[in-house]
Design an enzyme around this catalytic site. Structure first.
Site, PDB file in Angstrom:
ATOM      1  N   LYS A  66       3.278 -13.272   4.426  1.00 24.56           N
ATOM      2  CA  LYS A  66       1.981 -13.631   5.017  1.00 24.56           C
ATOM      3  C   LYS A  66       0.938 -12.593   4.619  1.00 24.56           C
ATOM      4  CE  LYS A  66       1.690 -10.329   8.378  1.00 24.56           C
ATOM      5  NZ  LYS A  66       0.592  -9.353   8.496  1.00 24.56           N
ATOM      6  N   PRO A  80       8.383  -7.060  -0.178  1.00 25.75           N
ATOM      7  CA  PRO A  80       8.539  -5.633   0.125  1.00 25.75           C
ATOM      8  C   PRO A  80       8.698  -5.382   1.627  1.00 25.75           C
ATOM      9  CG  PRO A  80       6.725  -5.970  -1.405  1.00 25.75           C
ATOM     10  CD  PRO A  80       7.151  -7.335  -0.942  1.00 25.75           C
ATOM     11  N   VAL A  81       9.453  -4.347   1.957  1.00 25.26           N
ATOM     12  CA  VAL A  81       9.758  -4.021   3.357  1.00 25.26           C
ATOM     13  C   VAL A  81       8.714  -3.055   3.915  1.00 25.26           C
ATOM     14  CG1 VAL A  81      11.502  -2.969   4.856  1.00 25.26           C
ATOM     15  CG2 VAL A  81      12.212  -4.378   2.924  1.00 25.26           C
ATOM     16  N   ALA A  82       8.405  -3.190   5.218  1.00 28.69           N
ATOM     17  CA  ALA A  82       7.427  -2.327   5.901  1.00 28.69           C
ATOM     18  C   ALA A  82       6.113  -2.279   5.129  1.00 28.69           C
ATOM     19  CB  ALA A  82       7.988  -0.909   6.093  1.00 28.69           C
ATOM     20  N   ALA A  83       5.640  -3.475   4.769  1.00 30.62           N
ATOM     21  CA  ALA A  83       4.507  -3.576   3.852  1.00 30.62           C
ATOM     22  C   ALA A  83       3.282  -4.251   4.452  1.00 30.62           C
ATOM     23  CB  ALA A  83       4.941  -4.356   2.600  1.00 30.62           C
ATOM     24  N   GLY A  84       3.379  -4.760   5.683  1.00 32.36           N
ATOM     25  CA  GLY A  84       2.266  -5.528   6.239  1.00 32.36           C
ATOM     26  C   GLY A  84       2.245  -6.958   5.759  1.00 32.36           C
ATOM     27  N   GLY A 138       7.624  -9.690   6.141  1.00 39.03           N
ATOM     28  CA  GLY A 138       8.894 -10.131   5.562  1.00 39.03           C
ATOM     29  C   GLY A 138       9.987 -10.353   6.589  1.00 39.03           C
ATOM     30  N   GLY A 139      10.198  -9.367   7.464  1.00 37.63           N
ATOM     31  CA  GLY A 139      11.225  -9.501   8.498  1.00 37.63           C
ATOM     32  C   GLY A 139      10.923 -10.628   9.467  1.00 37.63           C
ATOM     33  N   SER A 140       9.658 -10.767   9.830  1.00 40.00           N
ATOM     34  CA  SER A 140       9.260 -11.850  10.737  1.00 40.00           C
ATOM     35  C   SER A 140       9.442 -13.219  10.087  1.00 40.00           C
ATOM     36  CB  SER A 140       7.797 -11.671  11.157  1.00 40.00           C
ATOM     37  OG  SER A 140       7.634 -10.500  11.932  1.00 40.00           O
ATOM     38  N   ASP A 144       4.460 -11.409  14.784  1.00 39.94           N
ATOM     39  CA  ASP A 144       4.175 -12.204  13.593  1.00 39.94           C
ATOM     40  C   ASP A 144       5.075 -13.433  13.461  1.00 39.94           C
ATOM     41  OD1 ASP A 144       2.013 -10.840  12.511  1.00 39.94           O
ATOM     42  OD2 ASP A 144       3.265  -9.468  11.337  1.00 39.94           O
TER      43      ASP A 144
END
Length: 288
Positions: A10, A94-98, A101-103, A136
């Site tokens: 997103k 990418p991880v922890a990127a804003g 991804g995890g959401s 998110d």
């Protein structure tokens, strides 16, 4: 039984925090879209009650710290499901990127298990369940351009955006969203997005009006800690982007171009000094 769900990244076209609730949560007003950079989540039902998560990246947690795991357990307990599932995540975001991804992975699990377990839940019901996982997740259940309000749980789809391309750049730092939000004071925000104007630009398919109204109120906070964010936004506009902005709590930034040829040139230029650069478009509704 088995299925594969696409879990798109997103992007925040705008991010505004109107005030802070007494419980510490913020009242958000955001316009979000999903792009053609995505993880792929394969879900396989199994007779045993266990939830197993496997990822294509060795550094990602595969236990209860993983939002996809949390999503599956939440549905299991909520609906007293006796069987389990194996969840395999092919990571590209990418991880922890804003970029959520995890959401988005968690939302894909909610959508997928809703089908496999024949729960018959609507997107709005899945979004309501997903809010307890991460703010998110409700948007990511929809994964289409939308106005997002409330605590992140009110999703109003807006239809397709005007045509443009995005050059998305992730610097080699990771940002903790809770740390950024802890520093956010709604009374001290000076540069807010013009949400009504942005909505009108989308409705009129006017990319120029849309980009002129964009802003992200978290940018000054994150940039104070990671000055390379401002540097990358300056580079994007210097190379020809019509607008450069940070997504979410960062550190990922993106530049918008209406011409593909210009976006391609900016992509090539940014790739010269950044490892994670992507040339993408917002998803159309028919793409998911």
């Amino acid at each position: 039984m088995q299925l594969i769900e696409k879990a798109p990244a997103k992007i925040n076209l705008s991010l505004d925090a109107l005030y802070q609730h007494t419980d510490g949560e913020f009242e958000w007003q955001m316009i979000m879209t999903s792009i053609d950079l995505a993880d792929y989540v394969q879900i396989t039902l199994q007779d045993s009650p266990q939830i197993e998560v496997r990822t294509s990246k060795g550094y990602l947690p595969e236990d209860k710290r993983n939002l996809a795991y949390q999503a599956a357990q939440l549905l299991r307990h909520h609906f007293d499901i006796k069987t389990g599932a194996i969840i395999e995540i092919d990571k590209h975001i990418p991880v922890a990127a804003g970029l959520g991804g995890g959401s988005s992975d968690a939302a894909a699990v909610l959508r997928g298990l809703n089908q496999l377990w024949h729960l018959g839940l609507t997107k709005a019901e899945l979004a309501h369940i997903g809010l307890s996982i991460d703010s998110d997740v409700p948007y990511c259940v929809y994964s289409e351009t939308a106005l997002v309000t409330g605590k992140g749980d009110q999703i109003q789809p807006l239809g397709d955006l005007p045509n443009f391309w995005m050059v998305v750049v992730k610097p080699e730092v990771s940002v903790s969203t809770p740390r950024i939000l802890h520093a956010l004071n709604c009374d001290q925000i000076t540069d807010r997005p013009q949400t009504d104007r942005l909505l009108a630009g989308i409705q009129q398919q006017d990319a120029q009006q849309m980009t002129a109204a964009m802003a992200n109120v978290l940018t000054p906070i994150t940039n104070q800690r990671y000055p390379q964010i401002d540097y990358l936004m300056q580079r994007l506009t210097a190379f020809g982007a019509e607008k450069a902005q940070m997504s979410g709590s960062g550190p990922t930034v993106f530049g918008i171009c209406r011409q593909y040829s210009r976006a391609q040139r900016i992509y090539n230029s940014m790739s010269g000094f950044c490892r994670e650069v992507y040339l993408v478009q917002p998803l159309k509704n028919k793409n998911h």
